[in-house]
Each structure stands twice: as structure tokens, then as C-alpha cells.
Design a protein around this motif. Structure first.
Motif, PDB file in Angstrom:
ATOM      1  N   VAL A 148      12.703 -51.129  14.337  1.00  0.00           N
ATOM      2  CA  VAL A 148      13.751 -51.686  13.468  1.00  0.00           C
ATOM      3  C   VAL A 148      15.257 -51.490  13.563  1.00  0.00           C
ATOM      4  CG1 VAL A 148      11.801 -52.126  11.935  1.00  0.00           C
ATOM      5  CG2 VAL A 148      13.321 -50.291  11.552  1.00  0.00           C
ATOM      6  N   GLY A 149      15.498 -50.803  14.899  1.00  0.00           N
ATOM      7  CA  GLY A 149      17.099 -50.566  14.960  1.00  0.00           C
ATOM      8  C   GLY A 149      17.337 -49.070  15.048  1.00  0.00           C
ATOM      9  N   GLY A 150      18.286 -48.788  15.697  1.00  0.00           N
ATOM     10  CA  GLY A 150      18.644 -47.338  15.687  1.00  0.00           C
ATOM     11  C   GLY A 150      17.669 -46.125  16.004  1.00  0.00           C
ATOM     12  N   GLY A 151      16.509 -46.401  16.660  1.00  0.00           N
ATOM     13  CA  GLY A 151      15.514 -45.681  16.854  1.00  0.00           C
ATOM     14  C   GLY A 151      14.475 -45.207  15.663  1.00  0.00           C
ATOM     15  N   PHE A 152      14.591 -46.085  14.593  1.00  0.00           N
ATOM     16  CA  PHE A 152      13.843 -46.091  13.189  1.00  0.00           C
ATOM     17  C   PHE A 152      12.478 -46.722  13.789  1.00  0.00           C
ATOM     18  CE2 PHE A 152      17.948 -45.160  11.403  1.00  0.00           C
ATOM     19  CZ  PHE A 152      17.465 -44.363  10.506  1.00  0.00           C
ATOM     20  N   VAL A 153      11.287 -46.190  13.479  1.00  0.00           N
ATOM     21  CA  VAL A 153      10.219 -46.942  13.973  1.00  0.00           C
ATOM     22  C   VAL A 153       9.374 -46.856  12.666  1.00  0.00           C
ATOM     23  CG1 VAL A 153       7.905 -46.755  15.241  1.00  0.00           C
ATOM     24  CG2 VAL A 153       9.933 -46.430  16.446  1.00  0.00           C
ATOM     25  N   VAL A 154       8.593 -48.165  12.237  1.00  0.00           N
ATOM     26  CA  VAL A 154       7.727 -48.135  11.284  1.00  0.00           C
ATOM     27  C   VAL A 154       6.508 -48.809  11.473  1.00  0.00           C
ATOM     28  CG1 VAL A 154       9.277 -48.193   9.257  1.00  0.00           C
ATOM     29  CG2 VAL A 154       8.819 -50.330  10.432  1.00  0.00           C
ATOM     30  N   SER A 155       5.320 -48.558  11.005  1.00  0.00           N
ATOM     31  CA  SER A 155       4.119 -49.030  11.205  1.00  0.00           C
ATOM     32  C   SER A 155       3.990 -50.395  10.558  1.00  0.00           C
ATOM     33  CB  SER A 155       2.970 -48.127  10.861  1.00  0.00           C
ATOM     34  OG  SER A 155       2.735 -47.976   9.532  1.00  0.00           O
ATOM     35  N   GLU A 156       3.041 -51.435  10.865  1.00  0.00           N
ATOM     36  CA  GLU A 156       2.474 -52.465  10.105  1.00  0.00           C
ATOM     37  C   GLU A 156       2.299 -52.010   8.623  1.00  0.00           C
ATOM     38  OE1 GLU A 156       0.467 -56.453  11.224  1.00  0.00           O
ATOM     39  OE2 GLU A 156      -0.927 -54.838  11.261  1.00  0.00           O
ATOM     40  N   GLN A 157       1.628 -51.029   8.487  1.00  0.00           N
ATOM     41  CA  GLN A 157       1.035 -50.367   7.103  1.00  0.00           C
ATOM     42  C   GLN A 157       2.267 -50.236   6.301  1.00  0.00           C
ATOM     43  OE1 GLN A 157      -1.178 -47.056   6.975  1.00  0.00           O
ATOM     44  NE2 GLN A 157      -2.311 -47.519   5.396  1.00  0.00           N
ATOM     45  N   GLU A 158       3.219 -49.445   6.671  1.00  0.00           N
ATOM     46  CA  GLU A 158       4.469 -49.280   6.026  1.00  0.00           C
ATOM     47  C   GLU A 158       5.151 -50.418   5.688  1.00  0.00           C
ATOM     48  OE1 GLU A 158       5.604 -44.976   7.672  1.00  0.00           O
ATOM     49  OE2 GLU A 158       6.009 -46.278   8.966  1.00  0.00           O
ATOM     50  N   LEU A 159       4.950 -51.438   6.369  1.00  0.00           N
ATOM     51  CA  LEU A 159       5.849 -52.611   6.157  1.00  0.00           C
ATOM     52  C   LEU A 159       5.212 -53.718   4.977  1.00  0.00           C
ATOM     53  CD1 LEU A 159       7.743 -53.478   9.377  1.00  0.00           C
ATOM     54  CD2 LEU A 159       8.655 -52.726   7.250  1.00  0.00           C
ATOM     55  N   GLY A 160       3.761 -53.345   5.136  1.00  0.00           N
ATOM     56  CA  GLY A 160       2.838 -54.098   4.131  1.00  0.00           C
ATOM     57  C   GLY A 160       3.334 -54.052   2.854  1.00  0.00           C
ATOM     58  N   SER A 161       3.031 -55.376   1.811  1.00  0.00           N
ATOM     59  CA  SER A 161       3.420 -55.074   0.497  1.00  0.00           C
ATOM     60  C   SER A 161       2.633 -54.198  -0.444  1.00  0.00           C
ATOM     61  CB  SER A 161       3.227 -56.776  -0.026  1.00  0.00           C
ATOM     62  OG  SER A 161       1.866 -57.197   0.213  1.00  0.00           O
ATOM     63  N   ASN A 162       1.305 -53.833   0.196  1.00  0.00           N
ATOM     64  CA  ASN A 162       0.459 -52.974  -0.549  1.00  0.00           C
ATOM     65  C   ASN A 162       0.626 -51.482  -0.421  1.00  0.00           C
ATOM     66  OD1 ASN A 162      -0.617 -55.123  -1.943  1.00  0.00           O
ATOM     67  ND2 ASN A 162      -2.156 -55.468  -0.237  1.00  0.00           N
ATOM     68  N   TYR A 163       1.601 -51.048   0.659  1.00  0.00           N
ATOM     69  CA  TYR A 163       1.705 -49.799   1.186  1.00  0.00           C
ATOM     70  C   TYR A 163       2.853 -49.065   0.044  1.00  0.00           C
ATOM     71  CZ  TYR A 163       2.316 -46.046   4.171  1.00  0.00           C
ATOM     72  OH  TYR A 163       2.137 -44.573   4.829  1.00  0.00           O
ATOM     73  N   PRO A 164       2.349 -47.611  -0.226  1.00  0.00           N
ATOM     74  CA  PRO A 164       2.976 -47.097  -1.261  1.00  0.00           C
ATOM     75  C   PRO A 164       4.526 -46.958  -0.893  1.00  0.00           C
ATOM     76  CG  PRO A 164       1.217 -45.874  -0.734  1.00  0.00           C
ATOM     77  CD  PRO A 164       1.053 -46.867   0.240  1.00  0.00           C
ATOM     78  N   ALA A 165       5.348 -47.081  -1.869  1.00  0.00           N
ATOM     79  CA  ALA A 165       6.830 -47.002  -1.267  1.00  0.00           C
ATOM     80  C   ALA A 165       7.070 -45.504  -0.763  1.00  0.00           C
ATOM     81  CB  ALA A 165       7.680 -47.114  -2.674  1.00  0.00           C
ATOM     82  N   ALA A 166       8.249 -45.390  -0.143  1.00  0.00           N
ATOM     83  CA  ALA A 166       8.451 -43.989   0.632  1.00  0.00           C
ATOM     84  C   ALA A 166       8.703 -43.205  -0.614  1.00  0.00           C
ATOM     85  CB  ALA A 166       9.608 -43.910   1.418  1.00  0.00           C
ATOM     86  N   GLU A 167       8.495 -41.956  -0.561  1.00  0.00           N
ATOM     87  CA  GLU A 167       8.979 -40.914  -1.570  1.00  0.00           C
ATOM     88  C   GLU A 167      10.614 -40.414  -1.587  1.00  0.00           C
ATOM     89  OE1 GLU A 167       8.032 -36.004  -2.695  1.00  0.00           O
ATOM     90  OE2 GLU A 167       7.066 -37.171  -1.149  1.00  0.00           O
ATOM     91  N   GLN A 168      11.139 -40.524  -2.752  1.00  0.00           N
ATOM     92  CA  GLN A 168      12.352 -40.554  -2.744  1.00  0.00           C
ATOM     93  C   GLN A 168      12.856 -38.935  -2.575  1.00  0.00           C
ATOM     94  OE1 GLN A 168      15.052 -42.506  -3.326  1.00  0.00           O
ATOM     95  NE2 GLN A 168      13.950 -44.191  -3.552  1.00  0.00           N
ATOM     96  N   LEU A 169      13.859 -38.662  -1.699  1.00  0.00           N
ATOM     97  CA  LEU A 169      14.173 -37.359  -1.479  1.00  0.00           C
ATOM     98  C   LEU A 169      15.011 -36.817  -2.732  1.00  0.00           C
ATOM     99  CD1 LEU A 169      15.127 -37.577   2.314  1.00  0.00           C
ATOM    100  CD2 LEU A 169      12.809 -36.552   1.314  1.00  0.00           C
ATOM    101  N   PRO A 170      14.747 -35.410  -2.792  1.00  0.00           N
ATOM    102  CA  PRO A 170      15.362 -35.084  -4.318  1.00  0.00           C
ATOM    103  C   PRO A 170      16.759 -34.523  -3.897  1.00  0.00           C
ATOM    104  CG  PRO A 170      13.906 -33.369  -3.219  1.00  0.00           C
ATOM    105  CD  PRO A 170      13.682 -34.337  -2.284  1.00  0.00           C
ATOM    106  N   VAL A 171      17.595 -35.543  -3.836  1.00  0.00           N
ATOM    107  CA  VAL A 171      19.184 -35.334  -3.696  1.00  0.00           C
ATOM    108  C   VAL A 171      20.043 -35.293  -5.068  1.00  0.00           C
ATOM    109  CG1 VAL A 171      18.929 -35.955  -1.225  1.00  0.00           C
ATOM    110  CG2 VAL A 171      19.716 -37.649  -3.141  1.00  0.00           C
ATOM    111  N   PRO A 172      21.062 -34.517  -5.049  1.00  0.00           N
ATOM    112  CA  PRO A 172      21.538 -34.768  -6.629  1.00  0.00           C
ATOM    113  C   PRO A 172      22.547 -36.032  -6.558  1.00  0.00           C
ATOM    114  CG  PRO A 172      22.835 -33.347  -4.596  1.00  0.00           C
ATOM    115  CD  PRO A 172      21.513 -33.553  -4.002  1.00  0.00           C
ATOM    116  N   TYR A 173      22.730 -36.624  -5.572  1.00  0.00           N
ATOM    117  CA  TYR A 173      23.790 -37.816  -5.832  1.00  0.00           C
ATOM    118  C   TYR A 173      23.224 -39.052  -5.189  1.00  0.00           C
ATOM    119  CZ  TYR A 173      27.041 -33.812  -7.246  1.00  0.00           C
ATOM    120  OH  TYR A 173      27.536 -33.075  -7.747  1.00  0.00           O
TER     121      TYR A 173
END
Length: 459
Positions: A148-173
Motif C-alpha cells: 500500500v505504499g512506502g513498503g507497508f504491506v497488509v493482508s486481505e484479512q487485515e483490510l476486511g471489514s470484519n478484521y479487528p482494528a489494530a491495537e493502539q500503541l500506548p503513546v502519551p500524545y
């Protein structure tokens, strides 16, 4: 979603982050998934089908070579570019792949790598389907990935509507747009680079962050230096001759004359950008920033800053890179950095915007001036098409990086002459870029079916 500076800047090989680095990573991911499931020893045959832009311009972007390397267990960040030709030649001569360097199978490229011209997968133009079968011809695994650009790769499952959202990383800002970014910085009295550093520090020790940033800078510098001394014809059939070495020699000879030419710095910036993108076109080691097709813009603008203005050493360089990454993350989250999705405005345009903001910050600009510089950098790249001649990242891509670098410097200087107030916000220009990419005809989005790619012979 927080995107790390190391998500935006990756060490890899040319000529394309979406067509070379991405497929190489996807091939490795497919086999790693098989290995984790204990199925790798059962694989007897393997086939890869390429769709959309990967099929149309994959040959020129070395997608076929990248797949062979990824399936063999090599990674973009660590492979030695000097061994690539011998590795590919051996695979093609023996008609054999050693999967992940462990499991040998027969492999005939003409049969097992299919360029599905004119066909698209549903989620993105850069689609790949991997299938593996056992000795009885029974299907072991089938997976679809998108680059999907910039060397980022995602699977079909990850792009599917029923796939769980990516976990938010615990950053302060955490921030999702430029308005939020500026507001958080104002509330906590932080520079954009300080905010990014604080977020990074929540994920790993600062010493690792600084080491990583310094490594990125070192690879950028090495790429410029190598590009300035190499000669010859770039691969691919267009017979494009490298220009950086001659330009470098000419500039070194004319030092006294340069004192009388107030615009000479433009020649040096052009040189550094050309050097990187000639290295990229030759399959050398570059930093994806945020893509390979636009890899020359940030290094050349960063060297311009470091050579002529930097009085803080590594701190100045880190400020530049952290700020540029914050800006790049806004495009990745809210639009695209894929030429196949939004045209070259998503590559050269985004890199120009990132470099302009990074330079403004490194030169001591306020957060508002940084945001203004980044906005100017994109506003004047809106609608930029991706029309590589012959499917190669050479014409107009190499010169386009030089132009993008000059624009970035000018954008930063314009912003620093103001007080940060301006008519069009960065968020608005990012949204405009997204809409423009959506409305752009497919033939102008990394398909080589329109623009210079079909008109060069007539011109």
C-alpha cells in the motif's frame, strides 16, 4: 493510530517501495506464516499472481526479482545489493527456489509468477496472491497481500471489514491530524519533534531511538556519496545515463566561479537528489522516505541543512527527521503515500511536504510555521501524476526528486518569512490531495498507460 518515525523511514533497496520492497516483504510474510503453522516442509510448488499496478509496471519496478529474493528469505533492510544479481541468476538458471533458505522446490518463473494484466483485487491496485501446494497438488495455503505504499504491506484479512482494528500503541500524545498535533504541542509547550520523541520513547529507550535516527541519516548520506561517484547506464532498457557524477565533478571544479553565482546552491541540491534516485533506479540501498520513488528529496534537503545551517550537530538532524515523520504520518493516516492509489502527489508531493516541514523545524521555525511549510510543499504538488516511462523509476522520477527538493526548500523559506498564519491548512490540503487522487484517472496512477509513459516518443 501512532506511526513511528521508523515506519516512515525504512532502509531498503530500489527501485520501488511499493513494487520492490513491499512484494519482497509480502513473500517473506507468506512463508513465515506457513512456517509458523508447521506447513513449510509440505510445500512442493508455489505460485504468485500479481494484479493492478504490480502487473502493469512490475517488470520495470523489479517486482519479479523482489519476489524471488523474499521467497528465498532475504529482507530489504539487510540484503547486500551486491549479491542480488548472482542470487537471481542462480534461481533462474537452476529453476529452483530454496524457501526461506531451507526448503528447496522446483520453480519456473514463466509458470509460477503470473502478471494478471488488466485485473484488480478489491482493496488496492497493488495486489498479490500467493498459493502453495503439496506434492499431491493439494492446496496448502492461499493468501492475498497488498503493498500500500512506502513498503507497508497488509493482508486481505487485515483490510476486511470484519478484521479487528489494530491495537493502539500506548503513546502519551496521540494525534490524528495536524490540528490536533498543533493543539497538543501548544497545550504542553512542545515542539513537534519533542512530541514525536516523547511518543517514540514510550515504545523503546531513547538511546535506541537516537541510534535508529543516526543510522537512517548515515544510510542517506552513504547513498548520496555512492550516487555521486557511480557511472554508466541505468538498467531497464531506456538507456538513461547517470548524471550525478559529472555534475559533481563540474561543481567541484568551479568553486571560484560558484562564489559569483547566487543560485549555485540549487545545483548542489539537485545533485544530491539525482544521486540518490539514480542509486534507487539501479537497485541500490536507499531509505524509503516515505517511498523509494521519492527517496531523494529528504536526504538532499537534509544535507542542505546540515552543510549550510546546522549548528546543533546530531540534534539538528534528529529534529528534522522527527518532524518530517510526524508530517508523513498525517498523509499515511488521512490520504495515501502510494503512487498507484493517488499518483505521484502521494510520493514526491508527500516527500516535499515532509522535507519542507522538517527543514522549517530544524531552522528554528515555530510549530505553526512548520505546518505552513508542509502545507505549501503539498499545495504546489497537487494533481501530480505517476506516469513512469517503461514502468521504470527513471523518467520522469529522477528529475522529479530534484524539483521536489528545490520546492521543499522554497516552501520552508516562504513559511519562515511569515508568522504561521495562512489561508489553507495542512489538513485541508491533505484532504484535497486524497480527493484529487480519488478523481484521477487510473492511467495516471503508476500504470504507465498515460502521460509521459505513452507520449514520450511523440514529444
Amino acid at each position: 493510530m501512532f506511526l513511528s518515525v521508523f515506519d516512515l523511514f525504512k532502509v531498503g533497496i530500489g527501485p520501488s517501495s511499493s513494487h520492490t520492497v513491499g512484494p519482497m516483504i509480502a513473500a517473506g510474510n507468506f512463508l513465515e506464516n506457513l512456517d509458523k503453522a508447521g506447513k513449510l516442509p509440505d510445500v512442493s510448488s508455489l505460485q504468485v499472481s500479481l494484479f493492478g499496478s504490480l502487473a502493469l509496471t512490475g517488470k520495470g519496478h523489479a517486482t519479479d526479482r523482489a519476489l524471488l529474493l523474499g521467497l528465498s528469505g532475504y529482507e530489504p533492510a539487510t540484503i547486500d545489493p551486491e549479491i542480488i544479481d548472482d542470487c537471481i541468476d542462480a534461481i533462474r538458471r537452476k529453476r529452483e527456489l530454496v524457501l526461506l533458505g531451507r526448503k528447496a522446490i522446483a520453480f519456473d518463473e514463466s509458470r509460477d509468477v503470473l502478471f494478471e494484466m488488466g485485473k484488480l483485487l478489491p482493496h488496492h491496485s497493488n495486489g498479490m496472491e500467493f498459493t502453495a501446494s503439496n506434492a499431491a497438488g493439494e492446496l496448502i495455503s492461499r493468501q492475498i497481500f497488498y503493498s500500500v505504499g512506502g513498503g507497508f504491506v497488509v493482508s486481505e484479512q487485515e483490510l476486511g471489514s470484519n478484521y479487528p482494528a489494530a491495537e493502539q500503541l500506548p503513546v502519551p500524545y496521540p494525534f490524528d491530524n495536524a490540528e490536533e498535533l498543533l493543539a497538543i504541542c501548544k497545550a504542553h509547550k512542545l515542539r513537534i519533534a519533542d512530541l514525536m520523541l516523547a511518543n517514540e520513547a514510550a515504545l523503546q529507550p531513547k538511546k535506541n531511538i537516537f541510534a535508529g535516527l543516526d543510522h537512517i541519516h548515515k544510510v542517506m548520506e552513504a547513498c548520496i556519496d555512492r550516487g555521486c561517484v557511480q557511472t554508466g547506464i541505468l538498467p531497464g532498457g531506456l538507456k538513461v545515463e547517470r548524471r550525478a557524477r559529472k555534475l559533481h565533478e563540474d561543481l567541484q571544479k568551479g568553486m571560484e566561479k560558484q562564489l559569483r553565482d547566487p543560485a549555485i546552491i540549487m545545483d548542489w541540491i539537485n545533485l544530491w537528489a539525482l544521486a540518490v534516485n539514480e542509486e534507487n533506479a539501479a537497485g541500490g540501498r536507499v531509505v524509503t522516505a516515505p517511498t523509494n520513488g521519492a527517496a531523494g528529496i529528504l536526504p538532499s534537503v537534509l544535507r542542505y541543512f546540515d552543510r549550510f545551517y546546522n549548528q546543533k550537530g546530531k540534534e539538528g538532524i534528529r529534529t528534522f527527521l522527527l518532524t518530517a515523520a510526524a508530517i508523513g504520518s498525517l498523509y499515511k493516516k488521512n490520504a495515501s503515500i502510494s503512487g498507484a492509489e493517488v499518483g505521484c502527489q502521494g510520493e514526491v508531493g508527500v516527500a516535499c511536504s515532509m522535507a519542507a516541514g522538517g527543514l522549517a523545524a530544524a531552522l528554528g521555525g515555530t510549530n505553526e510555521q512548520v505546518e505552513n511549510a508542509a502545507e505549501i510543499g503539498m499545495e504546489h504538488n497537487l494533481g501530480l501524476t505517476c506516469d513512469p516511462v517503461g514502468g521504470l523509476v527513471q523518467v520522469p522520477c529522477i528529475e522529479r526528486n530534484a524539483m521536489g527538493a528545490i520546492k521543499a526548500v522554497d516552501a520552508a523559506r516562504l513559511a519562515l518569512r511569515g508568522d504561521g498564519r495562512h489561508m489553507v491548512s495542512l489538513d485541508k490540503v491533505i484532504e484535497t490531495m486524497r480527493q484529487t487522487g480519488r478523481d484521477m484517472q487510473e492511467k495516471y496512477k503508476e500504470t504507465s498507460k498515460g502521460g509521459l509513459a505513452v507520449n514520450m516518443v511523440e514529444c
